[in-house]
Scaffold this motif. Sequence first.
Motif, PDB file in Angstrom:
ATOM      1  N   LYS A   6       0.836  -1.196   0.000  1.00  0.00           N
ATOM      2  CA  LYS A   6       0.000   0.000   0.000  1.00  0.00           C
ATOM      3  C   LYS A   6       0.876   1.253   0.000  1.00  0.00           C
ATOM      4  N   ASN A   7       0.486   2.233  -0.790  1.00  0.00           N
ATOM      5  CA  ASN A   7       1.194   3.508  -0.901  1.00  0.00           C
ATOM      6  C   ASN A   7       2.646   3.334  -1.319  1.00  0.00           C
ATOM      7  N   SER A   8       2.914   2.318  -2.134  1.00  0.00           N
ATOM      8  CA  SER A   8       4.235   2.119  -2.737  1.00  0.00           C
ATOM      9  C   SER A   8       5.339   1.904  -1.708  1.00  0.00           C
ATOM     10  N   LEU A   9       5.019   1.301  -0.580  1.00  0.00           N
ATOM     11  CA  LEU A   9       6.067   0.955   0.369  1.00  0.00           C
ATOM     12  C   LEU A   9       6.935  -0.147  -0.221  1.00  0.00           C
ATOM     13  N   PRO A  10       8.224  -0.161   0.132  1.00  0.00           N
ATOM     14  CA  PRO A  10       9.090  -1.207  -0.403  1.00  0.00           C
ATOM     15  C   PRO A  10       8.537  -2.595  -0.087  1.00  0.00           C
ATOM     16  N   PRO A  11       8.411  -3.481  -1.081  1.00  0.00           N
ATOM     17  CA  PRO A  11       7.851  -4.817  -0.852  1.00  0.00           C
ATOM     18  C   PRO A  11       8.886  -5.728  -0.189  1.00  0.00           C
ATOM     19  N   ILE A  12       9.152  -5.485   1.095  1.00  0.00           N
ATOM     20  CA  ILE A  12      10.160  -6.256   1.824  1.00  0.00           C
ATOM     21  C   ILE A  12       9.483  -7.433   2.502  1.00  0.00           C
ATOM     22  N   PRO A  13       9.872  -8.659   2.210  1.00  0.00           N
ATOM     23  CA  PRO A  13       9.275  -9.801   2.912  1.00  0.00           C
ATOM     24  C   PRO A  13       9.547  -9.717   4.405  1.00  0.00           C
ATOM     25  N   SER A  14       8.529  -9.932   5.215  1.00  0.00           N
ATOM     26  CA  SER A  14       8.731  -9.944   6.655  1.00  0.00           C
ATOM     27  C   SER A  14       9.727 -11.049   6.988  1.00  0.00           C
ATOM     28  N   GLY A  15      10.690 -10.708   7.820  1.00  0.00           N
ATOM     29  CA  GLY A  15      11.732 -11.657   8.174  1.00  0.00           C
ATOM     30  C   GLY A  15      13.013 -11.488   7.385  1.00  0.00           C
ATOM     31  N   LYS A  16      13.011 -10.637   6.357  1.00  0.00           N
ATOM     32  CA  LYS A  16      14.213 -10.418   5.551  1.00  0.00           C
ATOM     33  C   LYS A  16      15.334  -9.867   6.431  1.00  0.00           C
ATOM     34  N   LYS A  17      16.573 -10.337   6.164  1.00  0.00           N
ATOM     35  CA  LYS A  17      17.717  -9.889   6.938  1.00  0.00           C
ATOM     36  C   LYS A  17      18.560  -8.903   6.139  1.00  0.00           C
ATOM     37  N   PHE A  18      18.963  -7.822   6.821  1.00  0.00           N
ATOM     38  CA  PHE A  18      19.868  -6.822   6.274  1.00  0.00           C
ATOM     39  C   PHE A  18      21.174  -6.870   7.057  1.00  0.00           C
ATOM     40  N   ASP A  19      22.183  -6.181   6.550  1.00  0.00           N
ATOM     41  CA  ASP A  19      23.410  -6.049   7.338  1.00  0.00           C
ATOM     42  C   ASP A  19      23.173  -5.166   8.547  1.00  0.00           C
ATOM     43  N   ALA A  20      22.391  -4.107   8.353  1.00  0.00           N
ATOM     44  CA  ALA A  20      22.135  -3.166   9.440  1.00  0.00           C
ATOM     45  C   ALA A  20      20.736  -2.592   9.313  1.00  0.00           C
ATOM     46  N   MET A  41      27.665  -1.749   3.994  1.00  0.00           N
ATOM     47  CA  MET A  41      26.540  -2.451   4.604  1.00  0.00           C
ATOM     48  C   MET A  41      25.262  -2.211   3.802  1.00  0.00           C
ATOM     49  N   ASN A  42      24.439  -3.243   3.683  1.00  0.00           N
ATOM     50  CA  ASN A  42      23.087  -3.099   3.151  1.00  0.00           C
ATOM     51  C   ASN A  42      22.182  -2.697   4.310  1.00  0.00           C
ATOM     52  N   VAL A  43      21.594  -1.522   4.205  1.00  0.00           N
ATOM     53  CA  VAL A  43      20.940  -0.881   5.346  1.00  0.00           C
ATOM     54  C   VAL A  43      19.448  -0.723   5.092  1.00  0.00           C
ATOM     55  N   LEU A  44      18.650  -1.068   6.100  1.00  0.00           N
ATOM     56  CA  LEU A  44      17.221  -0.769   6.113  1.00  0.00           C
ATOM     57  C   LEU A  44      17.001   0.397   7.064  1.00  0.00           C
ATOM     58  N   LEU A  45      16.531   1.504   6.535  1.00  0.00           N
ATOM     59  CA  LEU A  45      16.237   2.690   7.326  1.00  0.00           C
ATOM     60  C   LEU A  45      14.732   2.736   7.572  1.00  0.00           C
ATOM     61  N   LEU A  46      14.347   2.619   8.831  1.00  0.00           N
ATOM     62  CA  LEU A  46      12.938   2.568   9.215  1.00  0.00           C
ATOM     63  C   LEU A  46      12.503   3.908   9.797  1.00  0.00           C
ATOM     64  N   GLU A  47      11.416   4.431   9.280  1.00  0.00           N
ATOM     65  CA  GLU A  47      10.859   5.691   9.776  1.00  0.00           C
ATOM     66  C   GLU A  47       9.384   5.487  10.076  1.00  0.00           C
ATOM     67  N   ARG A  48       8.947   5.904  11.251  1.00  0.00           N
ATOM     68  CA  ARG A  48       7.578   5.630  11.654  1.00  0.00           C
ATOM     69  C   ARG A  48       6.556   6.482  10.911  1.00  0.00           C
ATOM     70  N   PHE A 306      11.857  -7.503  10.869  1.00  0.00           N
ATOM     71  CA  PHE A 306      13.006  -7.363   9.991  1.00  0.00           C
ATOM     72  C   PHE A 306      14.260  -7.652  10.798  1.00  0.00           C
ATOM     73  N   LYS A 307      15.229  -8.288  10.172  1.00  0.00           N
ATOM     74  CA  LYS A 307      16.408  -8.768  10.882  1.00  0.00           C
ATOM     75  C   LYS A 307      17.675  -8.120  10.362  1.00  0.00           C
ATOM     76  N   ALA A 308      18.688  -8.081  11.220  1.00  0.00           N
ATOM     77  CA  ALA A 308      19.962  -7.477  10.836  1.00  0.00           C
ATOM     78  C   ALA A 308      21.053  -7.905  11.802  1.00  0.00           C
ATOM     79  N   SER A 309      22.292  -7.758  11.350  1.00  0.00           N
ATOM     80  CA  SER A 309      23.449  -8.053  12.197  1.00  0.00           C
ATOM     81  C   SER A 309      23.723  -6.928  13.183  1.00  0.00           C
ATOM     82  N   ILE A 310      23.433  -5.693  12.778  1.00  0.00           N
ATOM     83  CA  ILE A 310      23.666  -4.513  13.610  1.00  0.00           C
ATOM     84  C   ILE A 310      22.396  -3.676  13.606  1.00  0.00           C
TER      85      ILE A 310
END
Length: 579
Positions: A6-20, A41-48, A306-310
Amino acid sequence: MTHSTKNSLPPIPSGKKFDAIVVGSGISGGWSAKELCEKGMNVLLLERGRMIEHVSDYHTATMNPWDFSHRNQAMPLDELKKYPVQNRTGFTITEATHQHFVNDLDNPYVEEKPFDWIRGYHVGGKSLMWGRYSFRFSDLDFEANAREGIATDWPIRYKDIAPWYDYVEKFAGIAGDRDGLPHLPDGQFQPALPDNCVEAHLRKSVNGMFPDRRVISARAAHLTAPTKEQTSLGRAKCQFRNLCMRGCPYGAYFSTQSATLPAARQTKRLTVRPHSIVNSLIYDEKTGYATGVRVIDEQTHEWHEFKASIIFLNASALGSTFILMNSQSNRFPNGMDDSGQLGRNLMDHHFHVGATADYEHDLDKYYYGRHPAGLYIPRFRNLPGQANQPFKRGYGFEVYTNRENWDHAYHDEGFGADFKEKATHFGNWKITLDAFGECMPYEDNRVYLTTDVTDKWGQPVLKMDVHYRENETLMRKDAKEQAVQMLERAGFSNINGFDAQAHPGLSIHEMGTARMGTSPENSVFNKFNQHHLVKNVFCTDGASMTSSPCQNPSLTYMALSARAADYAVKALKRGEIKS
C-alpha cells in the motif's frame, strides 16, 4: 507474512535480513545510514512516519502569504485541535509548517509533571525543522560529572570525538568563525553569516566592555561557500529566505533530505521504509544478540519483523528509550538494561530567560534578505580559573534581532509613490538575548511506560516525571541579570528582563534516559555508543547523553553517529560482533 505494498512501500518480505537496521531518519539516523552504507553495509532505514522527498514534498516552501487560505496567520480550528502539545511552542503550528509536526491525538503521552514533547514523525524527522545551531562540546563538558562527583562520568573525552567533529562539519557545512575559545572549540567552518548593524553594535560593545565574555557569530548549519562534495549532492548556498522550517529546496541547510540521504542512496545499498513504527527489539536468549526489530505498519496496523546483524537506534532520545523499555524478554523483563538507568536522567535545556531591548540608532539602515541565524554569547560562568557561582555549569545566549513593524505595508492601504515611500519607514530595532542553560542529570527525572493510555496502534505510552530544580532556578536568575546588564552597558533602551519559566521539553533538546558510561552498572551504552550487554545494538541520538552541556547538541549526535558506525563495522569484520 508478506509486506503490504500500500502507498508504494518497499515490498520487503517480513523476516528479511539486512546487514544493518537504522531506526529513525532524523539528524543522527541519517548519519548512521549514510556511514553504514558507505562502509559496505546493506541498510534498512525505518521511519515511523510518511515519506518526504527533497524539494518535491516541500509543498509550502515557495508559497507567499497570500497563497494560503488564511494568509498563514491562522489555522482552521478543526486542524489546530490535532496539535495541543505541538502548539505550545507558539510558532510551529501554522498553515506553512504544521505538516511537519505530529498529530498529538494519535500520539499521546502522560504528563506526571508538565513536559512539552515536540516531535516530527516523517522521513528526515526534526532535521527539517531544527534551529541549525551547531556547537562542539569540550572537555569542560565531558569532565563535568567526574569533576563534581555526580551522576556518572562520560566514557569519552574531547580528543576521542574531535576528529569526528571535523569529519561531520566538512560534510554538513557549518558557517562560523574561529574564535579561539577553549570551552567552545573551533571547527571546520565556511564563512560566517554577516552581522546586521545592531549585531555589529552588540558585538563591539560587549566584547569591549566585558573581558570575561565574547559575542560571536552563531555557528549554523547553512552553506555559505558550498564545497564540490556538497554541490554534487544538489546543495546550494543559503538564499537568506529564513523559511527553513518549511523545508529548503536549495538544500542550503543540513538535513537528512539534502545531505545524508542522497549520499546513502548513491551507494545503492539503502532501503527506506516509511510508515514503520518500531515497537521493540527481538532478543535471542541463546546468543545474547538482538536479531531484529518488530514493526507495526502505521497505515495497515500489520506487524512485521526485519532482521539485521547490527541495529542502530536513532528514534530520538525518548523514542529510542521507549523501544529499549518495550524490548522485554526473560533476560530483560524490565527492558533492555541492567543498570537501572534506563528511563532516568532526562534532561532538556531550560530557556526563555534573558532580556529584550530597543536600539534607537541606525534607523536609516536595513539588511538584505532574512537572517537565518544571528549571534551567540558562549558560556562565561564557572569556567576554569573563575570564582564559582552559586550554581553549577553554565548557559549561553542566543541573540535575535529584528526591525519593529517592518511588515506594516502588508496591512496598510494605499498605492503609488507615497505608499512606497511610507513602506520604507519602520520602527526601532529590537534585540532579544535568550539564555539556554544546562540541566543537571537528576536520576529521578525520568520516564516510564504506562498502559493507562495507549496510542492509535495499541502501544503503551511514556509517562513523563520531570522538573527543573534549584540549580536551574539560580542559573536563570543570573542569566536574566546578566542579559539586562549587557544591554544597559551597550547603550540599548527600553530594557526588560524576562523569565518565561518554560517547562522541560520546550527547548526540544531532550537528552539522557539511556546514557553512555563506563560500565553496565552505571549506564546503558559504552564509549562507542554500543549496548553494554547486547553488543550489536547501538544508540547515537540524545538518549545516550551523559550530561547536557548548554550548547545545542545536534552536532555531537552527528559526530557520535559517524564514530559509532565506523566502530560497529570494524567490530563486525573482526568478529567481535557475530553476524
